[in-house]
Scaffold this motif. Structure first.
Motif, PDB file in Angstrom:
ATOM      1  N   ASP A  38      80.477 -42.783  -5.140  1.00 49.82           N
ATOM      2  CA  ASP A  38      79.606 -41.689  -4.706  1.00 49.82           C
ATOM      3  C   ASP A  38      78.778 -41.126  -5.857  1.00 49.82           C
ATOM      4  O   ASP A  38      78.134 -40.103  -5.730  1.00 49.82           O
ATOM      5  CB  ASP A  38      80.414 -40.576  -4.048  1.00 49.82           C
ATOM      6  CG  ASP A  38      81.426 -39.928  -4.995  1.00 49.82           C
ATOM      7  OD1 ASP A  38      81.425 -40.257  -6.206  1.00 49.82           O
ATOM      8  OD2 ASP A  38      82.219 -39.093  -4.521  1.00 49.82           O
ATOM      9  N   VAL A  65      79.126 -48.121  -1.192  1.00 50.29           N
ATOM     10  CA  VAL A  65      78.421 -46.842  -1.168  1.00 50.29           C
ATOM     11  C   VAL A  65      77.980 -46.616   0.271  1.00 50.29           C
ATOM     12  O   VAL A  65      77.200 -47.399   0.818  1.00 50.29           O
ATOM     13  CB  VAL A  65      77.200 -46.826  -2.113  1.00 50.29           C
ATOM     14  CG1 VAL A  65      76.540 -45.455  -2.084  1.00 50.29           C
ATOM     15  CG2 VAL A  65      77.582 -47.218  -3.530  1.00 50.29           C
ATOM     16  N   TRP A  67      76.107 -44.254   3.115  1.00 55.37           N
ATOM     17  CA  TRP A  67      75.030 -43.274   3.170  1.00 55.37           C
ATOM     18  C   TRP A  67      74.671 -43.013   4.627  1.00 55.37           C
ATOM     19  O   TRP A  67      74.940 -43.831   5.512  1.00 55.37           O
ATOM     20  CB  TRP A  67      73.797 -43.769   2.408  1.00 55.37           C
ATOM     21  CG  TRP A  67      73.203 -45.012   3.007  1.00 55.37           C
ATOM     22  CD1 TRP A  67      73.571 -46.300   2.745  1.00 55.37           C
ATOM     23  CD2 TRP A  67      72.184 -45.091   3.988  1.00 55.37           C
ATOM     24  NE1 TRP A  67      72.832 -47.166   3.497  1.00 55.37           N
ATOM     25  CE2 TRP A  67      71.959 -46.447   4.267  1.00 55.37           C
ATOM     26  CE3 TRP A  67      71.420 -44.130   4.661  1.00 55.37           C
ATOM     27  CZ2 TRP A  67      71.016 -46.884   5.197  1.00 55.37           C
ATOM     28  CZ3 TRP A  67      70.477 -44.568   5.584  1.00 55.37           C
ATOM     29  CH2 TRP A  67      70.288 -45.933   5.832  1.00 55.37           C
ATOM     30  N   GLU A  84      69.288 -43.896   1.605  1.00 53.15           N
ATOM     31  CA  GLU A  84      69.530 -45.312   1.301  1.00 53.15           C
ATOM     32  C   GLU A  84      69.087 -45.624  -0.134  1.00 53.15           C
ATOM     33  O   GLU A  84      69.792 -46.313  -0.875  1.00 53.15           O
ATOM     34  CB  GLU A  84      68.804 -46.210   2.291  1.00 53.15           C
ATOM     35  CG  GLU A  84      69.087 -47.686   2.055  1.00 53.15           C
ATOM     36  CD  GLU A  84      68.467 -48.580   3.103  1.00 53.15           C
ATOM     37  OE1 GLU A  84      68.884 -49.746   3.177  1.00 53.15           O
ATOM     38  OE2 GLU A  84      67.552 -48.139   3.832  1.00 53.15           O
ATOM     39  N   ALA A  87      71.634 -44.266  -2.423  1.00 58.09           N
ATOM     40  CA  ALA A  87      72.819 -45.132  -2.448  1.00 58.09           C
ATOM     41  C   ALA A  87      72.586 -46.347  -3.339  1.00 58.09           C
ATOM     42  O   ALA A  87      73.469 -46.742  -4.108  1.00 58.09           O
ATOM     43  CB  ALA A  87      73.180 -45.565  -1.032  1.00 58.09           C
ATOM     44  N   LEU A 111      76.131 -51.619   0.457  1.00 60.06           N
ATOM     45  CA  LEU A 111      75.534 -50.374   0.935  1.00 60.06           C
ATOM     46  C   LEU A 111      75.651 -50.372   2.451  1.00 60.06           C
ATOM     47  O   LEU A 111      75.214 -51.315   3.102  1.00 60.06           O
ATOM     48  CB  LEU A 111      74.062 -50.286   0.541  1.00 60.06           C
ATOM     49  CG  LEU A 111      73.736 -50.411  -0.942  1.00 60.06           C
ATOM     50  CD1 LEU A 111      72.232 -50.482  -1.138  1.00 60.06           C
ATOM     51  CD2 LEU A 111      74.326 -49.255  -1.709  1.00 60.06           C
TER      52      LEU A 111
END
Length: 125
Positions: A38, A65, A67, A84, A87, A111
């Motif tokens: 994060d 990650v 998002w 995005e 991230a 992601l």
């Protein structure tokens, strides 16, 4: 006072309740370590810990990650902001900080749009 036997919650072990923030999954074949990022120093420490642990388990590392657009998001007023893109930057910064810019073999950055709790749970299954 009546007591009931303590039932172990397998999620406790799987999700690093010992404070490491690292979970290992015994998948068929090679094990995998899933780390949530994060952007915080704690998440970078978890990734560093995963790197140390991977050698013991000969494991792959997946850094995740998650998002999402907040409920109040208004594309007209915040058109230049992108969670995005944030991230992507978090993942890039983590690779730079932990691996000096070049990710090692058997490392995957992921992601995913969604609630972080749900995303990490799904990734670790």
């Amino acid at each position: 006072m009546e007591t009931t036997p303590r039932q172990d919650d397998s999620r406790a072990t799987r999700f690093g309740v010992d404070g490491t923030g690292v979970t290992t999954d015994a998948l068929p074949g090679r094990p995998r370590i899933v780390v949530g990022l994060d952007g915080s120093e704690a998440s970078l420490d978890a990734l560093r810990r995963a790197v140390r642990v991977r050698t013991v388990f000969e494991a792959d590392i997946t850094a995740v990650v998650a998002w999402h657009y907040p409920a109040f998001y208004d594309a007209m007023t915040l058109s230049s902001w992108s969670p995005e893109r944030d991230a992507e930057q978090i993942l890039s910064d983590a690779v730079t900080a932990v691996f000096r810019g070049e990710s090692p073999p058997r490392f995957t950055g992921v992601l995913v749009e969604g609630n972080p709790t749900e995303v990490l749970t799904a990734e670790s299954e």
